[in-house]
Design a protein around this motif. Structure first.
Motif, PDB file in Angstrom:
ATOM      1  N   PRO A  88       1.235  -1.382   0.002  1.00 46.31           N
ATOM      2  CA  PRO A  88      -0.112   0.110  -0.047  1.00 46.31           C
ATOM      3  C   PRO A  88       1.046   1.163  -0.022  1.00 46.31           C
ATOM      4  CG  PRO A  88      -1.230  -1.840   2.043  1.00 46.31           C
ATOM      5  CD  PRO A  88       0.543  -2.179   0.649  1.00 46.31           C
ATOM      6  N   ARG A  89       0.441   2.286  -0.989  1.00 44.22           N
ATOM      7  CA  ARG A  89       0.973   3.005  -0.976  1.00 44.22           C
ATOM      8  C   ARG A  89       0.365   4.735  -0.564  1.00 44.22           C
ATOM      9  NH1 ARG A  89       6.314   1.430  -0.901  1.00 44.22           N
ATOM     10  NH2 ARG A  89       5.853  -0.205  -2.556  1.00 44.22           N
ATOM     11  N   SER A  90       0.944   5.630   0.118  1.00 45.99           N
ATOM     12  CA  SER A  90       0.295   7.126   0.524  1.00 45.99           C
ATOM     13  C   SER A  90       1.183   7.969  -0.564  1.00 45.99           C
ATOM     14  CB  SER A  90       0.400   6.650   2.315  1.00 45.99           C
ATOM     15  OG  SER A  90      -0.628   8.012   2.493  1.00 45.99           O
ATOM     16  N   PHE A  91       1.129   9.036  -0.548  1.00 44.78           N
ATOM     17  CA  PHE A  91       1.622  10.306  -1.387  1.00 44.78           C
ATOM     18  C   PHE A  91       0.664  11.216  -0.680  1.00 44.78           C
ATOM     19  CE2 PHE A  91       3.333   7.799  -3.752  1.00 44.78           C
ATOM     20  CZ  PHE A  91       4.174   7.780  -4.915  1.00 44.78           C
ATOM     21  N   TYR A  92       0.997  12.272  -0.335  1.00 48.23           N
ATOM     22  CA  TYR A  92       0.791  14.103  -0.344  1.00 48.23           C
ATOM     23  C   TYR A  92       1.429  14.735  -1.518  1.00 48.23           C
ATOM     24  CZ  TYR A  92       4.726  14.495   2.322  1.00 48.23           C
ATOM     25  OH  TYR A  92       6.288  14.577   3.016  1.00 48.23           O
ATOM     26  N   MET A  93       1.057  16.329  -1.216  1.00 48.64           N
ATOM     27  CA  MET A  93       1.453  17.348  -2.032  1.00 48.64           C
ATOM     28  C   MET A  93       1.894  18.098  -1.765  1.00 48.64           C
ATOM     29  SD  MET A  93      -0.363  16.340  -5.255  1.00 48.64           S
ATOM     30  CE  MET A  93      -0.226  17.853  -6.171  1.00 48.64           C
ATOM     31  N   LYS A  94       2.622  17.784  -0.669  1.00 54.33           N
ATOM     32  CA  LYS A  94       3.467  19.175  -0.306  1.00 54.33           C
ATOM     33  C   LYS A  94       4.550  19.532  -0.905  1.00 54.33           C
ATOM     34  CE  LYS A  94       6.561  19.779   3.359  1.00 54.33           C
ATOM     35  NZ  LYS A  94       7.599  19.649   5.378  1.00 54.33           N
ATOM     36  N   ASN A  95       4.707  21.175  -1.199  1.00 51.93           N
ATOM     37  CA  ASN A  95       5.830  21.313  -1.854  1.00 51.93           C
ATOM     38  C   ASN A  95       5.538  21.752  -3.335  1.00 51.93           C
ATOM     39  OD1 ASN A  95       6.461  22.765   0.364  1.00 51.93           O
ATOM     40  ND2 ASN A  95       8.589  21.216   0.569  1.00 51.93           N
ATOM     41  N   THR A  96       4.743  20.425  -3.798  1.00 52.13           N
ATOM     42  CA  THR A  96       3.724  20.900  -5.304  1.00 52.13           C
ATOM     43  C   THR A  96       3.046  21.597  -5.570  1.00 52.13           C
ATOM     44  OG1 THR A  96       4.153  18.306  -4.726  1.00 52.13           O
ATOM     45  CG2 THR A  96       2.771  18.560  -7.135  1.00 52.13           C
ATOM     46  N   LYS A  97       3.327  22.008  -6.789  1.00 47.32           N
ATOM     47  CA  LYS A  97       2.947  23.637  -7.306  1.00 47.32           C
ATOM     48  C   LYS A  97       1.403  23.203  -8.347  1.00 47.32           C
ATOM     49  CE  LYS A  97       6.835  25.929  -6.745  1.00 47.32           C
ATOM     50  NZ  LYS A  97       8.191  27.763  -7.164  1.00 47.32           N
ATOM     51  N   ILE A  98       1.605  22.125  -8.705  1.00 42.32           N
ATOM     52  CA  ILE A  98       0.776  21.791 -10.031  1.00 42.32           C
ATOM     53  C   ILE A  98      -0.254  20.738  -9.472  1.00 42.32           C
ATOM     54  CG2 ILE A  98       2.350  22.519 -11.707  1.00 42.32           C
ATOM     55  CD1 ILE A  98       3.125  19.572 -12.154  1.00 42.32           C
ATOM     56  N   PRO A  99      -1.566  20.679  -9.686  1.00 42.52           N
ATOM     57  CA  PRO A  99      -2.279  19.529  -9.405  1.00 42.52           C
ATOM     58  C   PRO A  99      -1.798  18.125 -10.259  1.00 42.52           C
ATOM     59  CG  PRO A  99      -3.702  21.250 -11.184  1.00 42.52           C
ATOM     60  CD  PRO A  99      -2.021  22.289 -10.884  1.00 42.52           C
ATOM     61  N   LEU A 100      -2.057  17.078  -9.952  1.00 45.62           N
ATOM     62  CA  LEU A 100      -1.645  16.473 -10.005  1.00 45.62           C
ATOM     63  C   LEU A 100      -2.609  15.128  -9.784  1.00 45.62           C
ATOM     64  CD1 LEU A 100       1.486  16.412  -8.554  1.00 45.62           C
ATOM     65  CD2 LEU A 100       1.121  16.446 -11.041  1.00 45.62           C
ATOM     66  N   ASP A 101      -3.186  14.041 -11.100  1.00 45.62           N
ATOM     67  CA  ASP A 101      -3.491  12.662 -10.773  1.00 45.62           C
ATOM     68  C   ASP A 101      -2.521  12.110 -10.435  1.00 45.62           C
ATOM     69  OD1 ASP A 101      -6.358  13.802 -12.071  1.00 45.62           O
ATOM     70  OD2 ASP A 101      -6.297  12.940 -13.537  1.00 45.62           O
ATOM     71  N   GLN A 115      -5.941   8.407  -7.326  1.00 46.38           N
ATOM     72  CA  GLN A 115      -6.299   9.816  -6.639  1.00 46.38           C
ATOM     73  C   GLN A 115      -6.390  10.857  -7.850  1.00 46.38           C
ATOM     74  OE1 GLN A 115      -7.679  10.080  -3.541  1.00 46.38           O
ATOM     75  NE2 GLN A 115      -6.777   8.126  -2.851  1.00 46.38           N
ATOM     76  N   LYS A 116      -7.799  11.457  -8.791  1.00 47.54           N
ATOM     77  CA  LYS A 116      -7.595  12.512  -9.124  1.00 47.54           C
ATOM     78  C   LYS A 116      -7.658  13.687  -8.265  1.00 47.54           C
ATOM     79  CE  LYS A 116     -10.734   9.618 -11.762  1.00 47.54           C
ATOM     80  NZ  LYS A 116     -12.080   9.375 -12.130  1.00 47.54           N
ATOM     81  N   ASN A 117      -7.367  15.082  -9.557  1.00 47.82           N
ATOM     82  CA  ASN A 117      -6.943  16.026  -8.854  1.00 47.82           C
ATOM     83  C   ASN A 117      -7.006  16.127  -7.494  1.00 47.82           C
ATOM     84  OD1 ASN A 117      -8.840  17.219 -11.674  1.00 47.82           O
ATOM     85  ND2 ASN A 117     -10.284  16.013 -10.862  1.00 47.82           N
ATOM     86  N   ALA A 118      -5.301  15.999  -7.257  1.00 48.78           N
ATOM     87  CA  ALA A 118      -4.775  16.234  -5.743  1.00 48.78           C
ATOM     88  C   ALA A 118      -3.874  18.203  -6.063  1.00 48.78           C
ATOM     89  CB  ALA A 118      -3.767  15.424  -5.358  1.00 48.78           C
ATOM     90  N   LYS A 119      -4.740  17.943  -4.601  1.00 53.36           N
ATOM     91  CA  LYS A 119      -4.025  19.488  -4.808  1.00 53.36           C
ATOM     92  C   LYS A 119      -3.158  20.484  -4.511  1.00 53.36           C
ATOM     93  CE  LYS A 119      -9.240  20.634  -3.690  1.00 53.36           C
ATOM     94  NZ  LYS A 119      -9.993  19.373  -4.003  1.00 53.36           N
ATOM     95  N   LEU A 126      -3.048  10.620   0.557  1.00 51.58           N
ATOM     96  CA  LEU A 126      -3.718  10.004  -1.302  1.00 51.58           C
ATOM     97  C   LEU A 126      -3.468   8.926  -1.044  1.00 51.58           C
ATOM     98  CD1 LEU A 126      -2.687  13.297  -3.240  1.00 51.58           C
ATOM     99  CD2 LEU A 126      -5.073  12.450  -2.382  1.00 51.58           C
ATOM    100  N   PRO A 127      -3.882   7.801  -0.601  1.00 55.54           N
ATOM    101  CA  PRO A 127      -3.669   6.191  -0.359  1.00 55.54           C
ATOM    102  C   PRO A 127      -4.118   5.362  -1.981  1.00 55.54           C
ATOM    103  CG  PRO A 127      -6.033   6.448   0.788  1.00 55.54           C
ATOM    104  CD  PRO A 127      -5.168   7.863   0.540  1.00 55.54           C
ATOM    105  N   LYS A 133       3.344  -0.913  -6.617  1.00 48.19           N
ATOM    106  CA  LYS A 133       4.985  -0.949  -7.095  1.00 48.19           C
ATOM    107  C   LYS A 133       5.336  -0.300  -7.956  1.00 48.19           C
ATOM    108  CE  LYS A 133       8.984  -4.019  -9.389  1.00 48.19           C
ATOM    109  NZ  LYS A 133       9.471  -3.692  -7.853  1.00 48.19           N
ATOM    110  N   TYR A 134       4.269   0.762  -8.661  1.00 48.77           N
ATOM    111  CA  TYR A 134       4.457   1.648  -9.678  1.00 48.77           C
ATOM    112  C   TYR A 134       3.604   2.745  -9.098  1.00 48.77           C
ATOM    113  CZ  TYR A 134       6.905  -1.470 -11.656  1.00 48.77           C
ATOM    114  OH  TYR A 134       7.606  -2.797 -11.788  1.00 48.77           O
ATOM    115  N   VAL A 135       4.199   3.823  -9.108  1.00 48.61           N
ATOM    116  CA  VAL A 135       2.798   5.585  -9.318  1.00 48.61           C
ATOM    117  C   VAL A 135       3.399   6.084  -9.998  1.00 48.61           C
ATOM    118  CG1 VAL A 135       2.167   6.665  -7.788  1.00 48.61           C
ATOM    119  CG2 VAL A 135       3.009   4.611  -6.733  1.00 48.61           C
TER     120      VAL A 135
END
Length: 159
Positions: A88-101, A115-119, A126-127, A133-135
């Protein structure tokens, strides 16, 4: 009284001297470096596929930094995170300036979740909701534009 005035003047001089020694820190712009090519194969159509240029994050530093500090990313670009194991993976958008999928992919290279439209700058988790294995991170909205589905698959080449 004279001692207090002299001490006050000394204090003001010290403060003003410190104020002039501020260092300006500027951030170096991080730009895209093509390190491979990734193809997404649609499960519902043998002929439909999406091909994008990718950067590959496969070292601890690259995985931790990801797309942080980027001001933009072209539509046909993405970053592929490659982990040693499937879990299981979990991401976050710290210091990320552009919205992502975020597209989570298992060891068999099959898409397992999104995980769509991460702010930008959002530190919420964002689990993956399934072992991955890949993101793949792409611009927000691309999952819908490409009409991706769980079950679609990928392959990639690393240059």
């Amino acid at each position: 009284m004279r001692y207090i005035v002299l001490l006050s003047c000394y204090f003001i001089i010290c403060l003003s001297a410190c104020k002039d020694n501020k260092k300006v820190i500027t951030q170096t712009e991080v730009t895209f470096k093509k390190e491979g090519e990734l193809t997404i194969h649609k499960i519902k159509s043998d002929s439909t596929k999406v091909v994008i240029d990718i950067e590959i994050a496969d070292t601890p530093f690259e995985i931790q930094t990801g797309l942080m500090y980027r001001s933009e990313m072209k539509v046909n670009h993405g970053m592929l995170f490659v982990f040693e194991d499937e879990s299981p993976r979990s991401f976050y958008m710290k210091n990320t300036k552009i919205p992502l999928d975020l597209i989570f992919i298992n060891a068999k290279k099959t898409i397992v979740s999104f995980q769509k439209n991460a702010k930008p700058f959002d530190e919420s988790s964002l689990p993956s909701n399934a072992p991955a294995k890949y993101v793949l991170e792409v611009n927000a909205g691309m999952v819908d534009t490409w009409r991706l589905l769980v079950g679609d698959s990928i392959d990639f080449t690393k240059f």
